[in-house]
Design a protein around this motif. Structure first.
Motif, PDB file in Angstrom:
ATOM      1  N   THR A  86       0.841  -1.989   0.216  1.00  0.00           N
ATOM      2  CA  THR A  86       0.103  -0.041   0.135  1.00  0.00           C
ATOM      3  C   THR A  86       1.288   1.113  -0.447  1.00  0.00           C
ATOM      4  N   TYR A  87       2.103   1.428  -0.281  1.00  0.00           N
ATOM      5  CA  TYR A  87       3.540   2.613  -0.685  1.00  0.00           C
ATOM      6  C   TYR A  87       3.032   3.081  -1.491  1.00  0.00           C
ATOM      7  N   ILE A  88       3.055   4.695  -1.150  1.00  0.00           N
ATOM      8  CA  ILE A  88       2.195   5.469  -2.394  1.00  0.00           C
ATOM      9  C   ILE A  88       3.670   6.748  -2.266  1.00  0.00           C
ATOM     10  N   TRP A  89       3.917   6.567  -1.287  1.00  0.00           N
ATOM     11  CA  TRP A  89       5.834   7.923  -1.795  1.00  0.00           C
ATOM     12  C   TRP A  89       5.693   8.380  -0.389  1.00  0.00           C
ATOM     13  N   SER A  90       6.945   9.202   0.162  1.00  0.00           N
ATOM     14  CA  SER A  90       7.323   9.342   0.840  1.00  0.00           C
ATOM     15  C   SER A  90       7.802  11.028   1.233  1.00  0.00           C
ATOM     16  N   PHE A  91       7.440  11.472   1.884  1.00  0.00           N
ATOM     17  CA  PHE A  91       7.389  13.553   2.861  1.00  0.00           C
ATOM     18  C   PHE A  91       8.518  13.182   3.130  1.00  0.00           C
ATOM     19  N   ARG A  92       8.850  14.685   3.206  1.00  0.00           N
ATOM     20  CA  ARG A  92      10.464  14.525   4.585  1.00  0.00           C
ATOM     21  C   ARG A  92       9.520  15.574   4.984  1.00  0.00           C
ATOM     22  N   LEU A  93       9.502  15.474   6.009  1.00  0.00           N
ATOM     23  CA  LEU A  93       9.108  16.130   7.157  1.00  0.00           C
ATOM     24  C   LEU A  93       9.628  16.594   7.674  1.00  0.00           C
ATOM     25  N   LYS A  94       9.715  17.886   8.865  1.00  0.00           N
ATOM     26  CA  LYS A  94      10.703  18.440   9.532  1.00  0.00           C
ATOM     27  C   LYS A  94      10.626  17.752  11.144  1.00  0.00           C
ATOM     28  N   THR A  95      12.164  17.436  11.499  1.00  0.00           N
ATOM     29  CA  THR A  95      11.859  16.954  13.149  1.00  0.00           C
ATOM     30  C   THR A  95      13.660  17.975  13.613  1.00  0.00           C
ATOM     31  N   ARG A  96      13.695  17.134  14.897  1.00  0.00           N
ATOM     32  CA  ARG A  96      14.466  17.998  15.974  1.00  0.00           C
ATOM     33  C   ARG A  96      15.321  16.681  15.401  1.00  0.00           C
ATOM     34  N   GLN A  97      15.005  15.639  15.842  1.00  0.00           N
ATOM     35  CA  GLN A  97      15.465  14.478  16.900  1.00  0.00           C
ATOM     36  C   GLN A  97      16.012  13.708  14.997  1.00  0.00           C
ATOM     37  N   PRO A  98      17.093  12.589  15.465  1.00  0.00           N
ATOM     38  CA  PRO A  98      18.021  11.708  14.088  1.00  0.00           C
ATOM     39  C   PRO A  98      16.384  11.222  13.777  1.00  0.00           C
ATOM     40  N   PRO A  99      16.698  11.304  12.403  1.00  0.00           N
ATOM     41  CA  PRO A  99      15.947   9.829  11.468  1.00  0.00           C
ATOM     42  C   PRO A  99      16.196   8.547  12.327  1.00  0.00           C
ATOM     43  N   ALA A 100      16.895   7.901  12.871  1.00  0.00           N
ATOM     44  CA  ALA A 100      16.513   6.976  13.417  1.00  0.00           C
ATOM     45  C   ALA A 100      15.632   6.284  14.082  1.00  0.00           C
ATOM     46  N   LYS A 101      15.260   7.045  15.182  1.00  0.00           N
ATOM     47  CA  LYS A 101      14.452   7.736  15.923  1.00  0.00           C
ATOM     48  C   LYS A 101      13.154   6.940  15.361  1.00  0.00           C
ATOM     49  N   TRP A 102      12.419   7.969  14.312  1.00  0.00           N
ATOM     50  CA  TRP A 102      11.659   7.988  13.822  1.00  0.00           C
ATOM     51  C   TRP A 102      10.800   6.852  12.805  1.00  0.00           C
ATOM     52  N   VAL A 103      12.111   6.465  12.249  1.00  0.00           N
ATOM     53  CA  VAL A 103      12.173   4.784  12.088  1.00  0.00           C
ATOM     54  C   VAL A 103      11.921   3.327  12.703  1.00  0.00           C
ATOM     55  N   LEU A 104      12.657   3.410  14.380  1.00  0.00           N
ATOM     56  CA  LEU A 104      12.123   2.458  14.602  1.00  0.00           C
ATOM     57  C   LEU A 104      10.684   3.049  15.612  1.00  0.00           C
ATOM     58  N   THR A 105      10.303   3.439  15.656  1.00  0.00           N
ATOM     59  CA  THR A 105       8.590   3.760  15.935  1.00  0.00           C
ATOM     60  C   THR A 105       7.406   3.724  14.850  1.00  0.00           C
ATOM     61  N   GLY A 106       8.591   3.733  13.680  1.00  0.00           N
ATOM     62  CA  GLY A 106       7.102   2.977  13.060  1.00  0.00           C
ATOM     63  C   GLY A 106       6.781   4.270  12.101  1.00  0.00           C
ATOM     64  N   THR A 107       6.200   5.334  12.113  1.00  0.00           N
ATOM     65  CA  THR A 107       5.719   6.780  11.742  1.00  0.00           C
ATOM     66  C   THR A 107       5.687   6.894  10.322  1.00  0.00           C
ATOM     67  N   ALA A 108       4.757   6.892  10.389  1.00  0.00           N
ATOM     68  CA  ALA A 108       4.207   6.657   8.869  1.00  0.00           C
ATOM     69  C   ALA A 108       3.219   7.550   8.422  1.00  0.00           C
ATOM     70  N   LEU A 109       2.682   8.235   7.162  1.00  0.00           N
ATOM     71  CA  LEU A 109       1.806   8.894   7.195  1.00  0.00           C
ATOM     72  C   LEU A 109       0.456   7.329   6.449  1.00  0.00           C
ATOM     73  N   LEU A 110      -1.008   8.090   6.893  1.00  0.00           N
ATOM     74  CA  LEU A 110      -1.838   6.929   6.138  1.00  0.00           C
ATOM     75  C   LEU A 110      -3.376   7.663   5.325  1.00  0.00           C
ATOM     76  N   LEU A 111      -4.079   7.187   4.685  1.00  0.00           N
ATOM     77  CA  LEU A 111      -4.697   8.106   3.878  1.00  0.00           C
ATOM     78  C   LEU A 111      -5.873   7.177   4.094  1.00  0.00           C
ATOM     79  N   SER A 112      -6.136   6.714   4.812  1.00  0.00           N
ATOM     80  CA  SER A 112      -7.539   6.067   5.414  1.00  0.00           C
ATOM     81  C   SER A 112      -6.796   5.210   6.966  1.00  0.00           C
ATOM     82  N   VAL A 113      -8.109   4.884   8.330  1.00  0.00           N
ATOM     83  CA  VAL A 113      -6.925   4.615   9.165  1.00  0.00           C
ATOM     84  C   VAL A 113      -8.564   3.246   9.581  1.00  0.00           C
TER      85      VAL A 113
END
Length: 113
Positions: A86-113
């Protein structure tokens, strides 16, 4: 060319007309984190808030060399909570944390829940 994403502080009702260039999109949800509208950054998720709604996103095409990649997380966008096909694209979102933190938390944008 690539897509540049700016997260606004407004809702869809605050816009009455399309932008001169690009598009406003709404209806996305974020999982594994939340968007802090006051600071304009990706931040820790709040308990009991599994998939909060994102504010309106302003998307436009820019040359790759003009895209700001510093202090950003390349957040994947999926159609549903089921990942993979169901992958569509990747958007770059601003953060102060290292990207590895958000990879470990499974952070993603969803079109429907």
């Amino acid at each position: 060319m690539t897509l540049s994403v700016d997260v606004t502080k407004k809702t869809k009702d605050d816009y009455g007309h399309p932008p001169r260039e690009g598009a406003y999109i709404h209806g996305l949800y974020i999982e594994g984190a939340r968007w802090d509208s006051t600071s304009g950054l990706l931040s820790e998720a709040v308990l009991k808030e599994l998939t909060p709604a994102m504010p309106v996103l302003y998307i436009r095409a820019v040359p790759i060399d003009q895209q700001d990649v510093k202090n950003t997380y390349e957040c994947p966008v999926y159609r549903t909570k089921l990942r993979g096909s169901t992958y569509i694209w990747s958007f770059r979102l601003k953060t102060r944390q290292p990207p590895a933190k958000w990879v470990l938390t499974g952070t993603a944008l969803l079109l429907s829940v």
